[in-house]
Design an enzyme around this catalytic site. Sequence first.
Site, PDB file in Angstrom:
ATOM      1  N   ASP A   1     -17.324 -28.787 -32.922  1.00 29.30           N
ATOM      2  CA  ASP A   1     -16.580 -28.120 -33.989  1.00 29.30           C
ATOM      3  C   ASP A   1     -16.306 -29.013 -35.198  1.00 29.30           C
ATOM      4  OD1 ASP A   1     -14.818 -29.778 -32.638  1.00 29.30           O
ATOM      5  OD2 ASP A   1     -13.105 -28.466 -32.965  1.00 29.30           O
ATOM      6  N   GLU A   2     -17.066 -30.087 -35.348  1.00 25.57           N
ATOM      7  CA  GLU A   2     -16.754 -31.021 -36.426  1.00 25.57           C
ATOM      8  C   GLU A   2     -18.004 -31.793 -36.832  1.00 25.57           C
ATOM      9  OE1 GLU A   2     -12.912 -33.843 -37.248  1.00 25.57           O
ATOM     10  OE2 GLU A   2     -13.670 -33.691 -35.216  1.00 25.57           O
TER      11      GLU A   2
END
Length: 351
Positions: free
Chosen positions: A94-95
């Site tokens: 998610d990053e």
Amino acid sequence: MDAFYASIEQRDHEEFRGKPLAVGFSGERGVVAAASYEARKFGVHSAMSSKQAIQRCPNLIFTSARFEIYRSVSKQIRNIFFQYTDLVEPLSFDEAFLDVTNSLKNKEFARDIAKEIKDKIFKETGLTASAGISFNKFLAKIASDYNKPDGLFIITPQKAEKFVENLRIENFFGIGKKTAEKMHQLGINTGWDLKQKSEEELIKLFGKQGSVYYLNARAIDNREVNPNRIRKSVGSENTLMEDTNSLPKLCSELDSICRDVLQRMNKISFKGRTVILKIKYSDFKVISKSKTITSFITDFPLLYKIALELLYTVNIDKKIRLIGISIKNSKSELMEDMQKNFQLKIPFKDF
């Protein structure tokens, strides 16, 4: 992404929306994998035991993780990134870091690119993201956490050094809980305090990482965004259903963990020669044992044999709560392997 796993569950299940939600197992040995923002208001966070989370938030709802769904959404988001730049360095599901110096969209301002990416993510996935914008990775990462959820925060070159001086040391990217505690004991509470230390002092206190802290305190980070970052380890661990010091039970756990690690390695064609055994005792003390061999580990019998050898060196008078195995490589190991498999071809010519 904002509370990624929990936000996906709230998106897909109407009954979870607006309520404190934890992704994970609610049982006695459970651990929170992710918490919604409603749950975070009660102090619930990832890696917290489920028991403690319920104590803090009695109305907390638990739901099981669906990693295949999370992986699929992550791929969707990454595809959006690649519409703007080829220089994408993932940190996790998610990053990611994006270098948009030469954007594929020919947009002049990073702010406009970030806003467009956020809007596109929301339109395609129904999820919100937060963006941090700056001139290096250290500052961009800090900025991304600064105005969550659905945030967009910019640290300009003119304001960077002053911003870092006022930053709490635990909010520095790359400084974990234990290092922050050590720094507090040394009277280092902010970026300003850190800046007062010489590079020599910091190296003496924190090893080679001290040089990084010295630069970061001055808002300096010279690392480039690396889309081909080499993965350094693959691992798997398991919190046991009940604490145990039974050798047969621990060997059985190691069997399944080693099989899982090998499966993960094969999936991504990972190579490594160092096996690390992680043990967490019932009093939460963590120890690790490691062994490095001369060849790459490619089969289960060899991995399991080394894992057992390491286990036999561990004191099991105390009961064990968690056991894990990881395989690590180093840059030098990979270079050595490349050199071994590289044959120089010289075009000889007859005279």
